[in-house]
Write a protein that holds these residues in place. Structure first.
Motif, PDB file in Angstrom:
ATOM      1  N   GLU B  77      19.836  48.219  83.988  1.00  0.00           N
ATOM      2  CA  GLU B  77      20.022  48.189  82.535  1.00  0.00           C
ATOM      3  C   GLU B  77      20.069  49.607  81.983  1.00  0.00           C
ATOM      4  O   GLU B  77      19.128  50.376  82.138  1.00  0.00           O
ATOM      5  CB  GLU B  77      18.898  47.393  81.876  1.00  0.00           C
ATOM      6  CG  GLU B  77      19.116  47.204  80.381  1.00  0.00           C
ATOM      7  CD  GLU B  77      18.202  48.078  79.548  1.00  0.00           C
ATOM      8  OE1 GLU B  77      18.679  48.612  78.519  1.00  0.00           O
ATOM      9  OE2 GLU B  77      17.023  48.227  79.921  1.00  0.00           O
ATOM     10  N   ALA B  78      21.192  49.930  81.344  1.00  0.00           N
ATOM     11  CA  ALA B  78      21.371  51.265  80.760  1.00  0.00           C
ATOM     12  C   ALA B  78      21.964  51.130  79.361  1.00  0.00           C
ATOM     13  O   ALA B  78      22.930  51.785  78.998  1.00  0.00           O
ATOM     14  CB  ALA B  78      22.268  52.107  81.654  1.00  0.00           C
ATOM     15  N   GLU B  82      16.229  48.853  71.554  1.00  0.00           N
ATOM     16  CA  GLU B  82      15.334  47.756  71.959  1.00  0.00           C
ATOM     17  C   GLU B  82      16.071  46.449  72.244  1.00  0.00           C
ATOM     18  O   GLU B  82      15.814  45.767  73.227  1.00  0.00           O
ATOM     19  CB  GLU B  82      14.314  47.495  70.842  1.00  0.00           C
ATOM     20  CG  GLU B  82      13.100  48.375  70.948  1.00  0.00           C
ATOM     21  CD  GLU B  82      12.028  47.976  69.951  1.00  0.00           C
ATOM     22  OE1 GLU B  82      11.764  46.768  69.770  1.00  0.00           O
ATOM     23  OE2 GLU B  82      11.455  48.890  69.336  1.00  0.00           O
ATOM     24  N   GLU B  83      16.966  46.093  71.297  1.00  0.00           N
ATOM     25  CA  GLU B  83      17.686  44.837  71.456  1.00  0.00           C
ATOM     26  C   GLU B  83      19.183  45.094  71.479  1.00  0.00           C
ATOM     27  O   GLU B  83      19.635  46.017  70.814  1.00  0.00           O
ATOM     28  CB  GLU B  83      17.326  43.872  70.302  1.00  0.00           C
ATOM     29  CG  GLU B  83      15.936  43.268  70.420  1.00  0.00           C
ATOM     30  CD  GLU B  83      15.756  42.350  71.629  1.00  0.00           C
ATOM     31  OE1 GLU B  83      16.745  42.087  72.347  1.00  0.00           O
ATOM     32  OE2 GLU B  83      14.638  41.916  71.863  1.00  0.00           O
ATOM     33  N   PRO B  84      19.929  44.323  72.250  1.00  0.00           N
ATOM     34  CA  PRO B  84      19.506  43.116  72.981  1.00  0.00           C
ATOM     35  C   PRO B  84      18.897  43.378  74.356  1.00  0.00           C
ATOM     36  O   PRO B  84      18.651  42.433  75.101  1.00  0.00           O
ATOM     37  CB  PRO B  84      20.831  42.347  73.141  1.00  0.00           C
ATOM     38  CG  PRO B  84      21.856  43.437  73.281  1.00  0.00           C
ATOM     39  CD  PRO B  84      21.383  44.560  72.404  1.00  0.00           C
ATOM     40  N   THR B 105      13.402  53.447  74.849  1.00  0.00           N
ATOM     41  CA  THR B 105      13.048  52.852  73.560  1.00  0.00           C
ATOM     42  C   THR B 105      12.550  51.427  73.763  1.00  0.00           C
ATOM     43  O   THR B 105      11.511  51.027  73.236  1.00  0.00           O
ATOM     44  CB  THR B 105      14.282  52.821  72.633  1.00  0.00           C
ATOM     45  OG1 THR B 105      14.863  54.121  72.625  1.00  0.00           O
ATOM     46  CG2 THR B 105      13.898  52.431  71.223  1.00  0.00           C
ATOM     47  N   MET B 106      13.286  50.679  74.552  1.00  0.00           N
ATOM     48  CA  MET B 106      12.898  49.309  74.849  1.00  0.00           C
ATOM     49  C   MET B 106      11.617  49.274  75.661  1.00  0.00           C
ATOM     50  O   MET B 106      10.693  48.521  75.362  1.00  0.00           O
ATOM     51  CB  MET B 106      14.049  48.643  75.616  1.00  0.00           C
ATOM     52  CG  MET B 106      13.839  47.192  75.978  1.00  0.00           C
ATOM     53  SD  MET B 106      12.815  46.951  77.449  1.00  0.00           S
ATOM     54  CE  MET B 106      13.825  47.742  78.710  1.00  0.00           C
TER      55      MET B 106
END
Lengths: 326, 326
Positions: B77-78, B82-84, B105-106
């Motif tokens: 995941e890059a 935060e979302e999605p 951030t997430m």
């Protein structure tokens, strides 16, 4: 909980550090590894020498008594010099024990043979403490080697030399006076030849070369200079530059190694410029990462002992998985 | 050879870096892990945007198509923000996939929940790339925590801020001009607020706190100052001192955390004194080791991508052992 039975060979500063940390951290080690660790036996050179109390532990000056211990699992080796350390460790591996060493002199020369022997036997060797004391350079390079490739390693690998150079520059001490102070503080050995001649840094460089490149250069191809020929006026004349004793090894595209061990004048842009005192520092250059610098204590009872205990915990983790799979 | 099927979520600089490294290093990864890795699908925001060719790979802007891939094993995941991202990773873990994230951030906010979810599911999370880019600080702290205890962590965790402070001091640029140069060079985002306000460094500090101490302080108890209020005359007046933007977290004997994120004036004896430009640097203080400093690239396609591929290789190693034991 299954017990891991350990021997400590050599009970100087480092050996005592291992003993202390293992006893202080018994519970944490049990939680992390699932094993109780028991120090069963300690090999000393002089049985009559005064040392800290080690209740319940066999203390002997006879290696046969150590290896006569039933069901030993692991040997911590903190002896100085090539022999008898190499013979002991080779026998330990042959007997199926895992080994963890802090002995750089022995490992620079005999590391390749011991590693091969251990691989054939399915044993494990921890050698984090051989190079740069508490700085986890061995584990870091091992990790970097998964998925990246190391091109070059430079290091301040001898804390005593760096301490002396720092004292000369900052306090205007002569080489002799700075060396004397290093000895008074316990940083330098009674015979400091290996430190100040560059030999000690060279050996650590060979250990790093073996790890990062899978081989060592022919030893005689490496020019080794120590700090013993540096004069105070040289240090003081280099007003904005700092002398650092740097060990350097590099691999080219054809797989050829070149290296050097020498005092070098460096400017403020070099990562080693600010490394004063007994610290060690290492720059690892890789294909993807660029340059990574590590700085930390290059020696000392707790940093070195802690590096060996970390090796132990990692090996115990592998042992546990092998237990499960077997 | 068994295949590991991977998805890449987000195909900006970091996502492209992962793709490139995995393709360049396919053989090495096979040798080291015993798995062939196949990138099956890439999630992008704008399907029409021009990007490098990825033959044989599904490229989609629909997360349902990604999760619709049969037998996915791992998700890189890059994504930014935060979302999605959190929702996607939470679903990925629920589906039994391993995940590797670069999303600070997430992860600062949702890391604790994701780690717990993964533990319950028996899945793995790699998050080396969330903090200090290519500097392997996460793995280093994890290793130190076996057999040692971390007391304090200080870091230069935002390369953009450090670049700006360096330009101001060395070239006499105003804050605004230095920021502009950072943006021209691609170091700062179009909206650089998070970098220069200290928020970005704060988030990485929270990730380190969670790792080293098993918890984060209440966010509102930490005073966060950025570099946006530093004036050129402040920098130039401090002739022998250097401004560094330092994030700092410490645990006391009672387990209470205290920390700060702020520009600090430091002298030549501080390990951060010589850290110029976009590098990141971290000092980890422990019970046994003393202080260990790491310095390296805090961002970039290859350093960050390489950190994620390293995570992958480690996780693949664990997977393999689980395969053997199951």
């Amino acid at each position: 909980m299954p017990t891991i039975k350990a021997a400590i060979l050599g009970f100087g500063t480092v050996g005592e550090g291992i003993y202390r940390i293992i006893n202080e951290k018994k519970k944490e080690i049990e939680q992390q590894t699932g094993f109780t660790i028991e120090i069963a036996t300690i090999l000393v050179r002089d049985i009559a020498k005064k040392r800290i109390s080690t209740p319940g532990v066999q203390v002997t000056d006879d290696i046969r008594e150590v290896f006569g211990q039933p069901q030993l699992d692991i040997v911590f080796e903190a002896i100085v010099g090539e022999e008898p350390a190499y013979t002991y460790l080779s026998e330990a591996i042959a007997k199926g024990y895992d080994v963890i060493t802090a002995n750089k002199t022995m490992f620079a020369t005999h590391g390749p043979a011991l590693l091969q022997q251990a691989e054939e036997k399915g044993g494990h060797i921890g050698f984090e403490a051989t190079t740069a004391g508490g700085v986890p350079i061995i584990q870091t390079v091992k990790n970097l080697l998964t998925g990246d490739r190391v091109h070059r390693i430079q290091g301040i690998l001898n804390g005593t030399s760096n301490f002396i150079l720092t004292k000369m520059r900052k306090e205007g001490l002569s080489f002799k006076a700075a060396l004397q102070e290093a000895q008074n503080l316990g940083y330098a050995e009674a015979d400091p030849t290996d430190d100040i001649s560059g030999k000690d840094a060279f050996r650590k460089l060979m250990i790093l070369s073996q790890l990062a490149f899978g081989k060592q250069p022919e030893w005689k191809t490496i020019d080794i200079q120590g700090i013993d020929k540096i004069k105070l006026e040289d240090v003081l004349e280099a007003t904005n530059l700092h002398y650092r004793h740097i060990a350097d090894i590099e691999i080219d595209e054809n797989g050829n190694l070149s290296g050097s061990v020498a005092p070098v004048l460096i400017g403020p842009d070099h990562p080693f410029y600010g490394i004063d005192g007994v610290d060690n520092a290492i720059i690892v250059e890789t294909e993807y990462l660029g340059a990574l610098t590590l700085v930390g204590p290059g020696a000392g009872m707790y940093p070195t002992g802690s590096a060996m205990v970390n090796d132990f915990i990692r090996i115990a983790g592998v042992r546990k998985k092998e237990l499960i799979t077997s």
